[in-house]
Write a protein that holds these residues in place. Structure first.
Motif, PDB file in Angstrom:
ATOM      1  N   ALA A 200      34.612  56.188  19.912  1.00  0.00           N
ATOM      2  CA  ALA A 200      34.943  54.997  19.133  1.00  0.00           C
ATOM      3  C   ALA A 200      34.456  55.133  17.700  1.00  0.00           C
ATOM      4  O   ALA A 200      33.514  55.875  17.406  1.00  0.00           O
ATOM      5  CB  ALA A 200      34.321  53.761  19.781  1.00  0.00           C
ATOM      6  N   LYS A 201      35.115  54.400  16.804  1.00  0.00           N
ATOM      7  CA  LYS A 201      34.698  54.394  15.406  1.00  0.00           C
ATOM      8  C   LYS A 201      33.321  53.748  15.273  1.00  0.00           C
ATOM      9  O   LYS A 201      32.420  54.302  14.639  1.00  0.00           O
ATOM     10  CB  LYS A 201      35.715  53.648  14.560  1.00  0.00           C
ATOM     11  N   ARG A 202      33.159  52.568  15.883  1.00  0.00           N
ATOM     12  CA  ARG A 202      31.874  51.879  15.887  1.00  0.00           C
ATOM     13  C   ARG A 202      31.731  51.096  17.190  1.00  0.00           C
ATOM     14  O   ARG A 202      32.704  50.551  17.712  1.00  0.00           O
ATOM     15  CB  ARG A 202      31.735  50.915  14.697  1.00  0.00           C
ATOM     16  N   VAL A 203      30.493  51.074  17.695  1.00  0.00           N
ATOM     17  CA  VAL A 203      30.166  50.267  18.863  1.00  0.00           C
ATOM     18  C   VAL A 203      28.965  49.406  18.488  1.00  0.00           C
ATOM     19  O   VAL A 203      27.884  49.929  18.214  1.00  0.00           O
ATOM     20  CB  VAL A 203      29.837  51.128  20.095  1.00  0.00           C
ATOM     21  N   PHE A 204      29.163  48.096  18.447  1.00  0.00           N
ATOM     22  CA  PHE A 204      28.101  47.165  18.065  1.00  0.00           C
ATOM     23  C   PHE A 204      27.328  46.761  19.323  1.00  0.00           C
ATOM     24  O   PHE A 204      27.915  46.321  20.312  1.00  0.00           O
ATOM     25  CB  PHE A 204      28.695  45.925  17.397  1.00  0.00           C
ATOM     26  N   TRP A 205      26.016  46.923  19.259  1.00  0.00           N
ATOM     27  CA  TRP A 205      25.143  46.553  20.363  1.00  0.00           C
ATOM     28  C   TRP A 205      24.373  45.293  19.981  1.00  0.00           C
ATOM     29  O   TRP A 205      23.533  45.317  19.079  1.00  0.00           O
ATOM     30  CB  TRP A 205      24.162  47.689  20.675  1.00  0.00           C
ATOM     31  N   ILE A 206      24.674  44.173  20.653  1.00  0.00           N
ATOM     32  CA  ILE A 206      23.982  42.914  20.419  1.00  0.00           C
ATOM     33  C   ILE A 206      22.802  42.839  21.376  1.00  0.00           C
ATOM     34  O   ILE A 206      22.981  42.896  22.603  1.00  0.00           O
ATOM     35  CB  ILE A 206      24.921  41.721  20.620  1.00  0.00           C
TER      36      ILE A 206
ATOM     37  N   LEU B 201      37.728  43.771  13.151  1.00  0.00           N
ATOM     38  CA  LEU B 201      37.455  45.033  13.834  1.00  0.00           C
ATOM     39  C   LEU B 201      38.755  45.694  14.257  1.00  0.00           C
ATOM     40  O   LEU B 201      39.744  45.024  14.587  1.00  0.00           O
ATOM     41  CB  LEU B 201      36.581  44.788  15.072  1.00  0.00           C
ATOM     42  N   GLY B 202      38.732  47.016  14.264  1.00  0.00           N
ATOM     43  CA  GLY B 202      39.896  47.766  14.692  1.00  0.00           C
ATOM     44  C   GLY B 202      39.960  47.915  16.198  1.00  0.00           C
ATOM     45  O   GLY B 202      39.043  47.526  16.929  1.00  0.00           O
ATOM     46  N   ASP B 203      41.053  48.500  16.664  1.00  0.00           N
ATOM     47  CA  ASP B 203      41.213  48.697  18.103  1.00  0.00           C
ATOM     48  C   ASP B 203      40.219  49.703  18.660  1.00  0.00           C
ATOM     49  O   ASP B 203      39.993  49.737  19.877  1.00  0.00           O
ATOM     50  CB  ASP B 203      42.638  49.154  18.404  1.00  0.00           C
ATOM     51  N   ASP B 204      39.671  50.562  17.799  1.00  0.00           N
ATOM     52  CA  ASP B 204      38.710  51.571  18.256  1.00  0.00           C
ATOM     53  C   ASP B 204      37.261  51.148  17.964  1.00  0.00           C
ATOM     54  O   ASP B 204      36.374  51.987  17.835  1.00  0.00           O
ATOM     55  CB  ASP B 204      38.998  52.919  17.595  1.00  0.00           C
ATOM     56  N   GLU B 205      37.027  49.827  17.870  1.00  0.00           N
ATOM     57  CA  GLU B 205      35.679  49.299  17.663  1.00  0.00           C
ATOM     58  C   GLU B 205      35.374  48.309  18.787  1.00  0.00           C
ATOM     59  O   GLU B 205      36.237  47.507  19.177  1.00  0.00           O
ATOM     60  CB  GLU B 205      35.560  48.626  16.296  1.00  0.00           C
TER      61      GLU B 205
END
Length: 372
Positions: A254-260, A167-171
């Motif tokens: 953000a580029k991507r935000v993962f929601w678990i 993942l990147g710094d903006d994820e």
């Protein structure tokens, strides 16, 4: 020199030290009565150890080998009782859910293993092998299809990896869930503070002041919590939480935000994922496998909330509950560090391999026809 070392050595057993002192006193010409007074021993005891030393020297001061009382039960009988303890009572057609030591003793006598044995004897034998048939623990066997793949997605996100790429710094990775039915219990008597040799005392009776739900989103790598309270759980409250998080930086851009999330009704299935992506295009919803909420790190935060902020529960109304949760969130965010998550995909593979072996052994045992 050896006798003096035995009489005054710090590493010598107490009984050997006393016996050696008896011999030294005798060597100085003191009478048996005088030695008995100085050592606190009986006169006959002094006489016996002087005689033993005269006959055999230093080895005579050691205990003689004793045969002891003959064993009441054979090793075979002990093994049969242990084997019985390792079987469920229903397999023996006994109407019990689990064994106790007195019941094991009675069943062993009924089976003819021994005419009679006490419960303390039965308790001693299983203890040798750490068997505790009177206790039980609950667990959930993995039945979810694709468990390994779904669990691996979550574990990879914890180490900042998605589909084999870093993942990147903006994820960002968000762990979210709800803690339902937090009650406001107004105690009928004020809680008493702890004192010297006394624990805090909480009155057992209380009046109900309603209940609410606590929703939280936890940034896994920043160790930051975003919480809110709602009257109940559901799609709308969960989307309110998502809006609270995604409307602020750095998540909004953000580029991507993962929601678990787990498989609760508020965010279950592909419809929930599509709903979240429609509202916030840079989000990706990742579900834990069924019955695997323990993979969701926000559950650790909820555990801290329960232990540190809510128990023992004593609130006059729901407003006080909301204030406590909000204050605890501020306090937690001020000092929190990311959880040291140690369960990896390698550990997951080891766990699944053990379960496969357990399943294979269980099927092999169940396929063996019982003998008359």
């Amino acid at each position: 020199m050896r006798l003096k070392k035995m009489a005054y050595g710090h590493k010598t057993e107490h009984r050997l030290r006393v016996r050696a002192q008896v011999v030294l006193h005798a060597a100085r010409g003191r009478s048996n009565a005088c030695i008995a007074r100085e050592t606190g021993l009986h006169l006959d005891t002094v006489r016996r150890w002087r005689g033993r030393f005269a006959q055999a020297g230093l080895p005579g001061l050691k205990d003689r080998q004793r045969c002891g009382r003959p064993a009441s039960f054979t090793p075979l009988q002990a093994a049969e009782v242990k084997a019985l303890a390792c079987r469920l009572p229903a397999e023996s057609e006994v109407p019990l859910s689990r064994w106790s030591c007195p019941e094991l003793a009675r069943e062993a006598a009924r089976r003819g293993i021994a005419p009679f044995m006490s419960a303390s004897t039965v308790r001693r034998w299983p203890t040798q092998d750490a068997l505790k048939p009177w206790q039980h623990r609950s667990w959930i066997f993995i039945t979810s299809p694709g468990f390994r793949l779904k669990a691996a997605w979550v574990l990879d996100l914890y180490v900042r990896t998605w589909q084999g790429e870093q993942l990147g710094d903006d994820e960002y990775v968000i762990s979210a869930d709800e803690k339902t039915s937090i009650q406001a219990r107004c105690r009928c008597h004020p809680t008493l503070a702890p004192g010297k040799a006394s624990a805090m005392r909480v009155n057992h009776t209380y009046g109900r002041g309603g209940a609410l739900a606590h929703l939280a989103a936890y940034d896994v790598h920043a160790a930051k919590v975003f919480g809110r309270t709602e009257e109940r759980t559901g799609i709308v409250p969960f989307m309110n939480l998502a809006t609270q998080v995604m409307s602020q930086e750095p998540y909004a851009s953000a580029k991507r935000v993962f929601w678990i999330v787990d498989n609760g009704s508020s965010h279950r299935g592909q419809k929930a994922a599509d709903r979240l992506t429609a509202a916030f295009p840079n989000t990706v919803m990742v579900h834990t496998p069924v019955h695997a909420s323990w993979l969701n790190q926000v559950e650790i935060y909820f555990s801290a909330v329960q232990r540190k902020a809510l128990s023992p529960n004593g609130f006059t109304d729901l407003t006080e509950v909301r204030d406590r949760l909000r204050a605890f969130e501020v306090r937690y965010n001020a000092t929190a560090q990311p959880f040291q998550w140690r369960f990896t995909t390698s550990d997951l593979d080891d766990l699944l391999a053990r379960l496969d072996r357990h399943t294979a052994d269980h099927h092999e045992e169940s396929s063996v026809a019982p003998t008359a």
